[in-house]
Motif scaffolding. Structure first.
Motif, PDB file in Angstrom:
ATOM      1  N   THR A 133      -3.343   5.790  -2.194  1.00 29.02           N
ATOM      2  CA  THR A 133      -3.040   6.305  -3.538  1.00 29.02           C
ATOM      3  C   THR A 133      -2.554   5.220  -4.499  1.00 29.02           C
ATOM      4  OG1 THR A 133      -0.783   6.869  -2.845  1.00 29.02           O
ATOM      5  CG2 THR A 133      -2.485   8.591  -2.631  1.00 29.02           C
ATOM      6  N   ASP A 134      -2.050   4.116  -3.945  1.00 29.98           N
ATOM      7  CA  ASP A 134      -1.585   3.041  -4.824  1.00 29.98           C
ATOM      8  C   ASP A 134      -1.478   1.764  -3.996  1.00 29.98           C
ATOM      9  OD1 ASP A 134      -0.809   1.748  -7.090  1.00 29.98           O
ATOM     10  OD2 ASP A 134       1.174   2.714  -7.257  1.00 29.98           O
ATOM     11  N   GLY A 135      -1.346   0.629  -4.691  1.00 25.26           N
ATOM     12  CA  GLY A 135      -1.235  -0.632  -3.990  1.00 25.26           C
ATOM     13  C   GLY A 135      -1.065  -1.774  -4.964  1.00 25.26           C
ATOM     14  N   ALA A 136      -0.776  -2.942  -4.409  1.00 20.52           N
ATOM     15  CA  ALA A 136      -0.598  -4.124  -5.254  1.00 20.52           C
ATOM     16  C   ALA A 136      -1.006  -5.353  -4.465  1.00 20.52           C
ATOM     17  CB  ALA A 136       0.852  -4.237  -5.708  1.00 20.52           C
ATOM     18  N   THR A 137      -1.375  -6.407  -5.180  1.00 23.87           N
ATOM     19  CA  THR A 137      -1.825  -7.646  -4.542  1.00 23.87           C
ATOM     20  C   THR A 137      -1.055  -8.823  -5.110  1.00 23.87           C
ATOM     21  OG1 THR A 137      -3.569  -8.008  -6.168  1.00 23.87           O
ATOM     22  CG2 THR A 137      -4.146  -6.698  -4.226  1.00 23.87           C
ATOM     23  N   HIS A 138      -1.173  -9.950  -4.451  1.00 29.16           N
ATOM     24  CA  HIS A 138      -0.594 -11.210  -4.919  1.00 29.16           C
ATOM     25  C   HIS A 138      -1.752 -12.163  -5.188  1.00 29.16           C
ATOM     26  CE1 HIS A 138       1.445 -15.134  -4.702  1.00 29.16           C
ATOM     27  NE2 HIS A 138       2.570 -14.467  -5.014  1.00 29.16           N
ATOM     28  N   PRO A 139      -1.711 -12.890  -6.300  1.00 24.22           N
ATOM     29  CA  PRO A 139      -2.880 -13.732  -6.645  1.00 24.22           C
ATOM     30  C   PRO A 139      -3.202 -14.799  -5.615  1.00 24.22           C
ATOM     31  CG  PRO A 139      -1.004 -14.186  -8.096  1.00 24.22           C
ATOM     32  CD  PRO A 139      -0.660 -12.954  -7.332  1.00 24.22           C
ATOM     33  N   LYS A 140      -2.193 -15.273  -4.854  1.00 22.63           N
ATOM     34  CA  LYS A 140      -2.459 -16.317  -3.866  1.00 22.63           C
ATOM     35  C   LYS A 140      -2.390 -15.816  -2.429  1.00 22.63           C
ATOM     36  CE  LYS A 140      -0.907 -20.304  -6.612  1.00 22.63           C
ATOM     37  NZ  LYS A 140       0.017 -21.474  -6.655  1.00 22.63           N
ATOM     38  N   ASP A 141      -1.427 -14.954  -2.096  1.00 19.80           N
ATOM     39  CA  ASP A 141      -1.160 -14.600  -0.699  1.00 19.80           C
ATOM     40  C   ASP A 141      -1.928 -13.381  -0.205  1.00 19.80           C
ATOM     41  OD1 ASP A 141       0.535 -16.700  -0.588  1.00 19.80           O
ATOM     42  OD2 ASP A 141       2.376 -15.515  -0.881  1.00 19.80           O
ATOM     43  N   SER A 142      -2.512 -12.584  -1.053  1.00 19.72           N
ATOM     44  CA  SER A 142      -3.282 -11.415  -0.592  1.00 19.72           C
ATOM     45  C   SER A 142      -4.620 -11.858  -0.018  1.00 19.72           C
ATOM     46  CB  SER A 142      -3.502 -10.432  -1.741  1.00 19.72           C
ATOM     47  OG  SER A 142      -2.293  -9.803  -2.096  1.00 19.72           O
ATOM     48  N   SER A 143      -5.033 -11.180   1.056  1.00 17.95           N
ATOM     49  CA  SER A 143      -6.303 -11.492   1.713  1.00 17.95           C
ATOM     50  C   SER A 143      -6.756 -10.269   2.504  1.00 17.95           C
ATOM     51  CB  SER A 143      -6.141 -12.683   2.669  1.00 17.95           C
ATOM     52  OG  SER A 143      -5.242 -12.351   3.717  1.00 17.95           O
ATOM     53  N   GLU A 144      -7.996 -10.347   2.973  1.00 23.86           N
ATOM     54  CA  GLU A 144      -8.484  -9.252   3.813  1.00 23.86           C
ATOM     55  C   GLU A 144      -7.646  -9.136   5.084  1.00 23.86           C
ATOM     56  OE1 GLU A 144     -12.662  -9.352   4.553  1.00 23.86           O
ATOM     57  OE2 GLU A 144     -13.161  -9.803   2.450  1.00 23.86           O
ATOM     58  N   ARG A 145      -7.267 -10.271   5.657  1.00 22.72           N
ATOM     59  CA  ARG A 145      -6.437 -10.255   6.859  1.00 22.72           C
ATOM     60  C   ARG A 145      -5.110  -9.569   6.597  1.00 22.72           C
ATOM     61  NH1 ARG A 145      -4.474 -15.636  10.245  1.00 22.72           N
ATOM     62  NH2 ARG A 145      -2.930 -14.558  11.567  1.00 22.72           N
ATOM     63  N   ALA A 146      -4.496  -9.859   5.457  1.00 18.90           N
ATOM     64  CA  ALA A 146      -3.202  -9.259   5.129  1.00 18.90           C
ATOM     65  C   ALA A 146      -3.324  -7.753   4.972  1.00 18.90           C
ATOM     66  CB  ALA A 146      -2.646  -9.893   3.854  1.00 18.90           C
ATOM     67  N   PHE A 147      -4.372  -7.271   4.318  1.00 21.94           N
ATOM     68  CA  PHE A 147      -4.529  -5.826   4.126  1.00 21.94           C
ATOM     69  C   PHE A 147      -4.915  -5.122   5.439  1.00 21.94           C
ATOM     70  CE2 PHE A 147      -4.056  -6.571  -0.328  1.00 21.94           C
ATOM     71  CZ  PHE A 147      -3.668  -5.338  -0.841  1.00 21.94           C
ATOM     72  N   VAL A 170       0.846  -1.200   0.000  1.00 23.61           N
ATOM     73  CA  VAL A 170       0.000   0.000   0.000  1.00 23.61           C
ATOM     74  C   VAL A 170       0.872   1.236   0.000  1.00 23.61           C
ATOM     75  CG1 VAL A 170      -1.919  -1.131   1.210  1.00 23.61           C
ATOM     76  CG2 VAL A 170      -0.161   0.035   2.534  1.00 23.61           C
ATOM     77  N   VAL A 171       0.317   2.304  -0.577  1.00 25.72           N
ATOM     78  CA  VAL A 171       0.939   3.630  -0.551  1.00 25.72           C
ATOM     79  C   VAL A 171      -0.101   4.593   0.019  1.00 25.72           C
ATOM     80  CG1 VAL A 171       2.040   5.454  -1.882  1.00 25.72           C
ATOM     81  CG2 VAL A 171       2.353   3.057  -2.571  1.00 25.72           C
ATOM     82  N   LEU A 172       0.265   5.304   1.088  1.00 22.05           N
ATOM     83  CA  LEU A 172      -0.704   6.146   1.810  1.00 22.05           C
ATOM     84  C   LEU A 172      -0.256   7.601   1.871  1.00 22.05           C
ATOM     85  CD1 LEU A 172      -1.416   3.922   4.974  1.00 22.05           C
ATOM     86  CD2 LEU A 172      -2.679   3.955   2.804  1.00 22.05           C
ATOM     87  N   ASP A 173      -1.226   8.483   1.803  1.00 25.40           N
ATOM     88  CA  ASP A 173      -1.054   9.887   2.202  1.00 25.40           C
ATOM     89  C   ASP A 173      -1.808  10.072   3.520  1.00 25.40           C
ATOM     90  OD1 ASP A 173       0.307  10.363  -0.107  1.00 25.40           O
ATOM     91  OD2 ASP A 173      -1.331  11.448  -1.109  1.00 25.40           O
ATOM     92  N   VAL A 174      -1.177  10.722   4.499  1.00 33.61           N
ATOM     93  CA  VAL A 174      -1.808  10.998   5.799  1.00 33.61           C
ATOM     94  C   VAL A 174      -1.781  12.497   6.027  1.00 33.61           C
ATOM     95  CG1 VAL A 174      -1.731  10.597   8.294  1.00 33.61           C
ATOM     96  CG2 VAL A 174      -1.104   8.761   6.719  1.00 33.61           C
ATOM     97  N   GLU A 175      -2.932  13.080   6.337  1.00 30.32           N
ATOM     98  CA  GLU A 175      -3.028  14.532   6.531  1.00 30.32           C
ATOM     99  C   GLU A 175      -4.056  14.848   7.604  1.00 30.32           C
ATOM    100  OE1 GLU A 175      -3.989  15.074   2.421  1.00 30.32           O
ATOM    101  OE2 GLU A 175      -6.078  15.554   2.893  1.00 30.32           O
ATOM    102  N   PRO A 176      -3.930  16.029   8.178  1.00 30.98           N
ATOM    103  CA  PRO A 176      -4.899  16.396   9.223  1.00 30.98           C
ATOM    104  C   PRO A 176      -6.252  16.756   8.632  1.00 30.98           C
ATOM    105  CG  PRO A 176      -3.367  18.204   8.839  1.00 30.98           C
ATOM    106  CD  PRO A 176      -2.882  17.054   8.002  1.00 30.98           C
ATOM    107  N   LEU A 177      -7.299  16.422   9.362  1.00 31.48           N
ATOM    108  CA  LEU A 177      -8.616  16.959   9.027  1.00 31.48           C
ATOM    109  C   LEU A 177      -8.654  18.426   9.445  1.00 31.48           C
ATOM    110  CD1 LEU A 177     -11.100  14.146  10.098  1.00 31.48           C
ATOM    111  CD2 LEU A 177     -10.691  14.992   7.793  1.00 31.48           C
ATOM    112  N   GLU A 178      -9.347  19.242   8.695  1.00 30.39           N
ATOM    113  CA  GLU A 178      -9.349  20.664   8.941  1.00 30.39           C
ATOM    114  C   GLU A 178     -10.014  21.005  10.281  1.00 30.39           C
ATOM    115  OE1 GLU A 178     -10.410  19.192   6.303  1.00 30.39           O
ATOM    116  OE2 GLU A 178      -9.067  19.799   4.675  1.00 30.39           O
ATOM    117  N   ASP A 179      -9.459  22.030  10.936  1.00 31.92           N
ATOM    118  CA  ASP A 179     -10.056  22.646  12.122  1.00 31.92           C
ATOM    119  C   ASP A 179     -10.253  21.682  13.280  1.00 31.92           C
ATOM    120  OD1 ASP A 179     -12.217  24.421   9.879  1.00 31.92           O
ATOM    121  OD2 ASP A 179     -10.284  25.048  10.687  1.00 31.92           O
TER     122      ASP A 179
END
Length: 699
Positions: free
Chosen positions: A577-591, A511-520
């Motif tokens: 903003t971006d990400g990648a998966t594996h056909p066998k090893d990716s799962s909801e638990r992994a993410f 995964v690729v993340l942007d983290v920013e403050p919520l306004e006010d």
């Protein structure tokens, strides 16, 4: 003049007086009550506060501290009248106990110190009596003390309380030489010789005749100004007869247009008999007060103080004793006998009256029946609470309960031994049943049991009661403040790759993340809740939607403990903003795992700030104390937002960190001589100073 109470258990309703003794702490309420019980033959020995031998201050804490903590009811008889009397607390922390008593009383005696005059709590209880429309007479006590002055005390009543004081006595002697009074309506002397309990009646001393005639004239003029019929006689005759004067004083007392003022020394047993005569002559019986009003089926209904009417009573106190649960109530209409069934409006259930007791503080006399006008205790009710209406099942009615003030001070409580935790919860539950001004809650974030009340002494007494009554070892501390952490400067393009291979199916998430403050967020009134926003800008199916939802859940997991001190994180926006998966090893638990670790890593890279809870505070203070209170608020890091002058007080509004409000009730009372009050309500979170704790929260 002594009478036996038991001869008058069947006293007519017009000969009943339900009254309270009100005053500032140490004005002499309990001593006055003791002298009343002694002179009426209810007790045969005078109890003393300093010896711990009083009837009404029977609780061990009251005797140890030398103050009244709990309202105590007693009954006595005087001049063929039954007097149901409640000795109320004088300390400001127990003002809610006074309010519950005033709700069921028809009259009151306000006691003032002849040296100090109207003191802060005297003023507070007077206003409470105004709120409930309770007629009063005043007793200026301690005239035998050095510096005692009746005129000065009366002037303070006029200036601070604003009624028309109608002084009906002139002291004979002053300070240590005070021996008696001149009764102005009847122009006679009442003298209490040293060492004797009886009063001697005689003519007005020659040396005081001119002064007495002048005071009598002033009294007549004051009454004539306020009472139309007295004015007619005064204009026609140039004077008022004793009969007319007494009738006018009774009318003015019951309407609240004037307050009869008597004087004496309760400790020296001087002035008690004329005070009892005044209670009988001027204060109302249950028949003289307006019919009680309640609601039934959405409409308003009146109940007359008539033993033949349907039964209706109001519970004003609940007390657990070694022999059972006592429920104190005022019967407004009808009658009730032991073994009969009542309907409880608070629970909607019917309950059976086991026993009915005439209360003498901690002693009780059994009664077969209680009728309209009675103040009694009953045994057998399991669920009635203070403020509940009890009534005949066939004639339901809901009476207005006493008001309960919002608690202003809190402490954290916990059992020293882990095995006693459940016993502590049970003890606290029982404590709140007995005292509705106490509130117990479990802080959902810190897990602490928090006990809130009207003041630090109030809470100290409550905790000591748990220790004494239940034998529990209780640890007391300040509640921990629930801090928050938030982002003030974020990061972009944080890359996190979660790979796990340990045999069998693996785990993969990129995964690729942007983290920013919520306004006010800083200062936002909703910042106390976890404010979090998540969205994905990934297109083309690079990360399936079910994995995006799992990633969001993992990010929410990471918000539970922030990098500054393990406090919850709020005010954050996360963008995938971006990400990648594996056909066998990716799962909801992994993410989900990837989301948790990725956001934790990102928060460590962000610029973070600690937030602390703040409260909107409204402080009402006398105008002569504004400067000191403003300075104190500044010292507490308070931000004053405004002030408004109203009559003789100023209302200040400010935002103050919650941690600084612990103990503020006591500080405010100290700076304003007990006349300042404040209310506080949560107002969200604001940035804390850099010196705020960032480790395990203990505040």
């Amino acid at each position: 003049m002594r009478t036996d109470l038991h001869r008058h258990l069947d006293t007519p309703l017009a000969a009943v007086r339900n009254l309270g003794i009100l005053a500032h702490v140490d004005a002499g309420k309990t001593t006055l009550t003791e002298r009343i019980l002694y002179l009426t033959g209810t007790t045969h020995k005078r109890g003393e506060v300093h010896d711990g031998t009083t009837v009404t201050d029977f609780d061990p804490q009251e005797r140890d501290r030398g103050i009244t903590i709990f309202a105590a009811a007693v009954s006595c008889a005087w001049d063929a009248h039954r007097i149901n009397l409640i000795d109320t607390p004088g300390h400001v922390d127990f003002s809610d106990e006074v309010a519950r008593s005033l709700r069921v009383l028809d009259g009151a005696v306000a006691v003032f110190d002849a040296v100090a005059g109207v003191e802060p709590q005297s003023e507070a209880v007077w206003r409470q009596a105004d709120r409930y429309g309770v007629p009063r007479i005043a007793f200026v006590n301690k005239l035998d003390r050095a510096g005692a002055d009746l005129d000065t005390a009366v002037e303070s009543i006029r200036e601070r309380l604003h009624p028309a004081p109608l002084v009906v006595q002139l002291p004979i002697g002053s300070e240590a030489g005070f021996t008696g009074v001149v009764d102005l309506p009847r122009m006679r002397s009442l003298v209490w010789p040293e060492g004797r309990d009886t009063v001697e009646e005689g003519p007005v001393p020659e040396a005081l005749r001119d002064a007495a005639e002048g005071r009598r004239r002033q009294l007549e003029e004051a009454v004539a100004e306020l009472h139309p019929r007295a004015l007619e006689e005064f204009c026609a005759e140039g004077t008022l007869s004793a009969r007319t004067l007494t009738a006018a004083l009774r009318d003015l007392t019951r309407s609240g247009d004037g307050v009869v003022v008597l004087c004496g020394s309760a400790y020296r047993n001087r002035g008690i008999e004329p005070l009892l005569d005044a209670v009988v002559a001027y204060l109302p019986s249950p028949r003289d007060v307006p019919a009680v009003r309640g609601t039934r089926d959405g409409g308003e209904q009146e109940r007359l103080a008539d033993p033949a009417a349907p039964f209706a009573a109001l519970v004003f106190k609940v007390n657990g004793t070694a022999t059972g649960r006592l429920t104190y109530l005022r019967v407004y209409s009808g009658s009730i006998g032991k073994g009969e069934t009542v309907w409880d409006s608070g629970t909607g259930r019917t309950e059976r009256i086991g026993r009915i007791l005439r209360v003498q503080a901690d002693r009780h006399a059994p009664l077969e029946r209680a009728v309209a006008g009675d103040i009694v205790a009953v045994v057998g009710l399991k669920s009635a609470r203070a403020g509940s209406t009890l009534c005949a099942p066939g004639a339901p009615l809901v009476l207005e309960p006493p008001t309960v003030a919002d608690p202003v001070v809190s402490v954290a409580v916990e059992a020293v031994g882990g095995a006693e935790a459940e016993l502590l919860v049970s003890a606290l539950t029982r404590l709140v049943e007995e005292d509705p001004s106490l509130v117990v809650r479990t802080d959902p974030e810190t897990g602490q049991l928090v006990l809130s009340g009207m003041g630090e002494l109030h809470l100290e007494v409550a905790v000591e009661k748990i220790r004494l009554a239940h034998g529990l070892d209780v640890r007391v501390g300040r509640p921990r403040v629930a801090y928050r952490e938030t982002v003030v400067r974020g990061v972009s393009g944080l890359v996190h790759r979660h790979v796990k291979q340990d045999g069998g199916a693996g785990e993969f998430a990129h995964v690729v993340l942007d983290v920013e403050p919520l306004e006010d967020v800083p200062g936002d009134g909703d910042a106390g809740a976890t404010r979090f926003e998540f969205r994905s800008t990934v297109v083309g199916g690079r990360v399936p939607q079910e994995y995006v939802r799992a990633l969001e859940a993992g990010c929410r997991d990471a918000l539970a403990d922030g990098p500054l001190g393990g406090h919850p994180v709020t005010g954050v926006r996360v963008v995938l903003t971006d990400g990648a998966t594996h056909p066998k090893d990716s799962s909801e638990r992994a993410f989900r795992t990837a989301g948790r670790f990725a956001l934790r890593e990102a928060l460590r890279a962000c610029a973070m700030v600690l937030l602390e809870p703040v409260a909107d505070v409204t402080v009402t203070v006398p105008d002569d104390a504004v400067g000191g209170v403003l300075g104190d608020l500044a010292a507490l890091r308070g931000q004053v937002s405004g002030s408004v002058a109203r009559a003789a007080v100023v209302v200040i509004t400010a935002t103050v960190p919650l941690v600084e409000l612990f103990g503020y009730a006591t500080r405010l009372r100290s700076r304003t001589r007990g006349r300042g009050v404040f209310t506080a309500r949560p107002a969200g979170y604001a940035p804390a100073p850099s010196t705020a704790p960032t480790g395990t929260v203990t505040r």
